[in-house]
Design a protein around this motif. Structure first.
Motif, PDB file in Angstrom:
ATOM      1  N   GLY A 114       6.330 -15.435 -68.359  1.00 50.00           N
ATOM      2  CA  GLY A 114       6.047 -15.806 -66.984  1.00 50.00           C
ATOM      3  C   GLY A 114       7.308 -15.969 -66.149  1.00 50.00           C
ATOM      4  O   GLY A 114       8.389 -16.248 -66.678  1.00 50.00           O
ATOM      5  N   GLU A 115       7.163 -15.784 -64.835  1.00 51.74           N
ATOM      6  CA  GLU A 115       8.302 -15.912 -63.928  1.00 51.74           C
ATOM      7  C   GLU A 115       7.939 -16.809 -62.746  1.00 51.74           C
ATOM      8  O   GLU A 115       6.821 -16.751 -62.232  1.00 51.74           O
ATOM      9  CB  GLU A 115       8.722 -14.547 -63.377  1.00 51.74           C
ATOM     10  N   VAL A 116       8.904 -17.615 -62.318  1.00 56.63           N
ATOM     11  CA  VAL A 116       8.794 -18.369 -61.067  1.00 56.63           C
ATOM     12  C   VAL A 116       9.803 -17.787 -60.081  1.00 56.63           C
ATOM     13  O   VAL A 116      11.004 -17.709 -60.383  1.00 56.63           O
ATOM     14  CB  VAL A 116       9.045 -19.876 -61.271  1.00 56.63           C
ATOM     15  N   HIS A 117       9.302 -17.345 -58.936  1.00 54.67           N
ATOM     16  CA  HIS A 117      10.143 -16.779 -57.884  1.00 54.67           C
ATOM     17  C   HIS A 117      10.303 -17.829 -56.774  1.00 54.67           C
ATOM     18  O   HIS A 117       9.307 -18.404 -56.317  1.00 54.67           O
ATOM     19  CB  HIS A 117       9.499 -15.519 -57.300  1.00 54.67           C
ATOM     20  N   ILE A 118      11.534 -18.040 -56.342  1.00 50.26           N
ATOM     21  CA  ILE A 118      11.830 -19.015 -55.283  1.00 50.26           C
ATOM     22  C   ILE A 118      12.596 -18.294 -54.181  1.00 50.26           C
ATOM     23  O   ILE A 118      13.682 -17.757 -54.425  1.00 50.26           O
ATOM     24  CB  ILE A 118      12.682 -20.184 -55.828  1.00 50.26           C
ATOM     25  N   TRP A 119      12.025 -18.272 -53.005  1.00 45.86           N
ATOM     26  CA  TRP A 119      12.636 -17.592 -51.863  1.00 45.86           C
ATOM     27  C   TRP A 119      13.032 -18.656 -50.842  1.00 45.86           C
ATOM     28  O   TRP A 119      12.206 -19.195 -50.127  1.00 45.86           O
ATOM     29  CB  TRP A 119      11.635 -16.591 -51.271  1.00 45.86           C
ATOM     30  N   VAL A 120      14.331 -18.984 -50.815  1.00 46.84           N
ATOM     31  CA  VAL A 120      14.863 -19.956 -49.857  1.00 46.84           C
ATOM     32  C   VAL A 120      15.160 -19.221 -48.558  1.00 46.84           C
ATOM     33  O   VAL A 120      16.100 -18.426 -48.478  1.00 46.84           O
ATOM     34  CB  VAL A 120      16.136 -20.631 -50.399  1.00 46.84           C
ATOM     35  N   LYS A 121      14.372 -19.480 -47.532  1.00 46.60           N
ATOM     36  CA  LYS A 121      14.508 -18.743 -46.280  1.00 46.60           C
ATOM     37  C   LYS A 121      15.549 -19.378 -45.358  1.00 46.60           C
ATOM     38  O   LYS A 121      16.580 -18.796 -45.046  1.00 46.60           O
ATOM     39  CB  LYS A 121      13.151 -18.656 -45.583  1.00 46.60           C
ATOM     40  N   ASP A 122      15.280 -20.604 -44.888  1.00 44.11           N
ATOM     41  CA  ASP A 122      16.224 -21.253 -43.987  1.00 44.11           C
ATOM     42  C   ASP A 122      16.018 -22.762 -44.011  1.00 44.11           C
ATOM     43  O   ASP A 122      15.064 -23.267 -44.595  1.00 44.11           O
ATOM     44  CB  ASP A 122      16.085 -20.720 -42.555  1.00 44.11           C
ATOM     45  N   VAL A 123      16.937 -23.477 -43.382  1.00 42.26           N
ATOM     46  CA  VAL A 123      16.864 -24.933 -43.254  1.00 42.26           C
ATOM     47  C   VAL A 123      17.147 -25.298 -41.801  1.00 42.26           C
ATOM     48  O   VAL A 123      18.015 -24.689 -41.164  1.00 42.26           O
ATOM     49  CB  VAL A 123      17.875 -25.630 -44.186  1.00 42.26           C
ATOM     50  N   LYS A 124      16.426 -26.279 -41.285  1.00 45.79           N
ATOM     51  CA  LYS A 124      16.594 -26.723 -39.895  1.00 45.79           C
ATOM     52  C   LYS A 124      17.087 -28.167 -39.856  1.00 45.79           C
ATOM     53  O   LYS A 124      16.747 -28.986 -40.701  1.00 45.79           O
ATOM     54  CB  LYS A 124      15.260 -26.662 -39.134  1.00 45.79           C
ATOM     55  N   ASP A 125      17.893 -28.472 -38.830  1.00 44.82           N
ATOM     56  CA  ASP A 125      18.293 -29.850 -38.479  1.00 44.82           C
ATOM     57  C   ASP A 125      19.027 -30.568 -39.597  1.00 44.82           C
ATOM     58  O   ASP A 125      18.710 -31.714 -39.933  1.00 44.82           O
ATOM     59  CB  ASP A 125      17.063 -30.680 -38.070  1.00 44.82           C
ATOM     60  N   LEU A 126      20.031 -29.935 -40.171  1.00 41.36           N
ATOM     61  CA  LEU A 126      20.830 -30.601 -41.198  1.00 41.36           C
ATOM     62  C   LEU A 126      21.681 -31.710 -40.599  1.00 41.36           C
ATOM     63  O   LEU A 126      22.048 -31.671 -39.419  1.00 41.36           O
ATOM     64  CB  LEU A 126      21.745 -29.583 -41.891  1.00 41.36           C
ATOM     65  N   LEU A 127      22.030 -32.697 -41.431  1.00 38.12           N
ATOM     66  CA  LEU A 127      22.936 -33.760 -41.005  1.00 38.12           C
ATOM     67  C   LEU A 127      24.289 -33.175 -40.637  1.00 38.12           C
ATOM     68  O   LEU A 127      24.806 -32.290 -41.329  1.00 38.12           O
ATOM     69  CB  LEU A 127      23.138 -34.764 -42.143  1.00 38.12           C
ATOM     70  N   GLN A 128      24.896 -33.672 -39.560  1.00 40.21           N
ATOM     71  CA  GLN A 128      26.219 -33.238 -39.133  1.00 40.21           C
ATOM     72  C   GLN A 128      27.229 -34.295 -39.559  1.00 40.21           C
ATOM     73  O   GLN A 128      27.259 -35.388 -39.013  1.00 40.21           O
ATOM     74  CB  GLN A 128      26.254 -33.047 -37.623  1.00 40.21           C
ATOM     75  N   LEU A 129      28.067 -33.974 -40.557  1.00 38.74           N
ATOM     76  CA  LEU A 129      28.998 -34.964 -41.100  1.00 38.74           C
ATOM     77  C   LEU A 129      30.371 -34.915 -40.432  1.00 38.74           C
ATOM     78  O   LEU A 129      31.193 -35.788 -40.665  1.00 38.74           O
ATOM     79  CB  LEU A 129      29.166 -34.744 -42.604  1.00 38.74           C
ATOM     80  N   ARG A 130      30.612 -33.906 -39.609  1.00 37.45           N
ATOM     81  CA  ARG A 130      31.906 -33.821 -38.918  1.00 37.45           C
ATOM     82  C   ARG A 130      31.721 -33.008 -37.645  1.00 37.45           C
ATOM     83  O   ARG A 130      30.775 -32.221 -37.519  1.00 37.45           O
ATOM     84  CB  ARG A 130      32.962 -33.200 -39.829  1.00 37.45           C
TER      85      ARG A 130
END
Length: 350
Positions: free
Chosen positions: A215-231
């Motif tokens: 068996g296989e698990v496929h993970i498709w990471v598309k995008d991320v919104k509103d990340l913390l701004q550390l600098r």
């Protein structure tokens, strides 16, 4: 559909690793990182007293030593925690928000049997001024219990971007109840857009050349919104992936780094093989987002996809802690073989 397709074998002690034929190997170099464990500002709060009283403090920035200084002078008229004994044993602690883990907490000594404690202590943070100006100072007062059942007595939050840095005088500020977002456990760290799919062994038919032997698990990471701004320059982010309980180097996968973008588009697909259908009940896909810097990487948030039972192969584990949304997402994948399941999941402290 993606910039990189990574395929890696899923390995438990109870299963032999199955080699992935024709797989594309990702960069497997180890990454220096801080701990992803983040405690709440309000961890250990067992009290139910109402916030009252005031706190006297002053803020300063030492340009020469690049040090932020919080001069905690004293408190007045704090709430009484132990009414029978008329007693409170207060101390003050501070965090720099939004990333509580990065700079850590500072705290004063404990003053026993008083609602009017005098501290005259300086809490110090080594931090660049430009970074400091995008932080908030959370200053809270607590009753110290010898058994660790500490009680919240009040807080004040200061937006350091709008602070008058010419004001170095000690001033009094009223202590306030916890904010609604803190009480409800809201800790907004961004949202991940992704799809997952489970391909059972032999499910594509004998005539299919890509029919997986396991068996296989496929993970498709598309995008991320509103990340913390550390600098001020922005965030340089990437995503790490493990399939727990396997934390070996062969389980570790990561995306490329997207620079100076709070809304990074990764479009990165990872394939783990070696799965048996029953493994889906005991495994957990952990996806974490990190801010990349030269010396160390800083945890921004993550998700854990699994059944959230607290158990893995009959053993109690703290990482089987998926939220209701994450559990529902994983269950939908389990019940819809060979279909991409799309989701938009909030990042959280892990």
């Amino acid at each position: 559909e993606s910039d990189t397709a990574s395929e890696i074998s899923f390995q438990f002690n109870k299963h032999k690793k199955t080699p992935s034929t024709g797989s594309h190997s990702s960069d497997m170099a180890s990454v220096s990182s801080v701990s992803g464990s983040v405690l709440s500002v309000y961890s250990g709060d067992f009290g139910s007293v109402d916030a009252q009283g005031t706190v006297e403090f002053a803020l300063d920035y030492d340009e020469k030593n690049r040090e932020f200084q919080v001069h905690v002078s004293q408190c007045k008229d704090l709430a009484v925690v132990d009414e029978k004994k008329g007693r409170s044993d207060p101390y003050v602690k501070t965090y720099l928000l939004p990333d509580k883990a990065r700079m850590g907490k500072r705290k004063t000594s404990v003053k026993k049997r008083t609602v009017n404690p005098i501290y005259n202590e300086v809490l110090r943070y080594k931090i660049e001024k430009m970074v400091l100006l995008i932080q908030k100072l959370n200053l809270s007062v607590w009753h110290n219990d010898p058994l660790g059942r500490n009680s919240f007595l009040g807080e004040i939050e200061v937006d350091l971007a709008s602070w008058d840095w010419s004001n170095r005088r000690l001033n009094w500020y009223p202590l306030k109840p916890r904010s609604l977002s803190a009480v409800n456990g809201v800790d907004h760290r961004g949202v991940m857009n992704l799809s997952i799919k489970y391909v059972p062994p032999g499910s594509l038919g004998k005539m299919c050349p890509k029919n997986p032997p396991s068996g296989e698990v496929h993970i498709w990471v598309k995008d991320v919104k509103d990340l913390l701004q550390l600098r001020p320059s922005g965030v340089d982010s990437f995503v790490k992936c493990y399939v727990l309980p396997d934390t070996s180097k062969k389980s570790y996968q990561k995306t490329r780094v997207i620079k100076r973008d709070p809304n990074p588009v990764f479009n990165h697909t990872i394939v783990y093989d070696g799965f048996h259908t029953e493994d889906l009940k005991d495994a957990c896909v952990e996806l974490t987002v990190w801010d990349h810097e030269k010396l160390t990487n800083h945890f921004l948030g993550g998700i854990r996809l699994g059944l959230g039972t607290g158990l893995s192969y009959g053993i109690s584990v703290d990482w089987m802690d998926s939220t209701q949304e994450e559990v529902a997402f994983w269950q939908e994948m389990m019940s819809a073989a060979n279909e991409w399941i799309e989701g938009l999941l909030p990042l959280r402290s892990l």
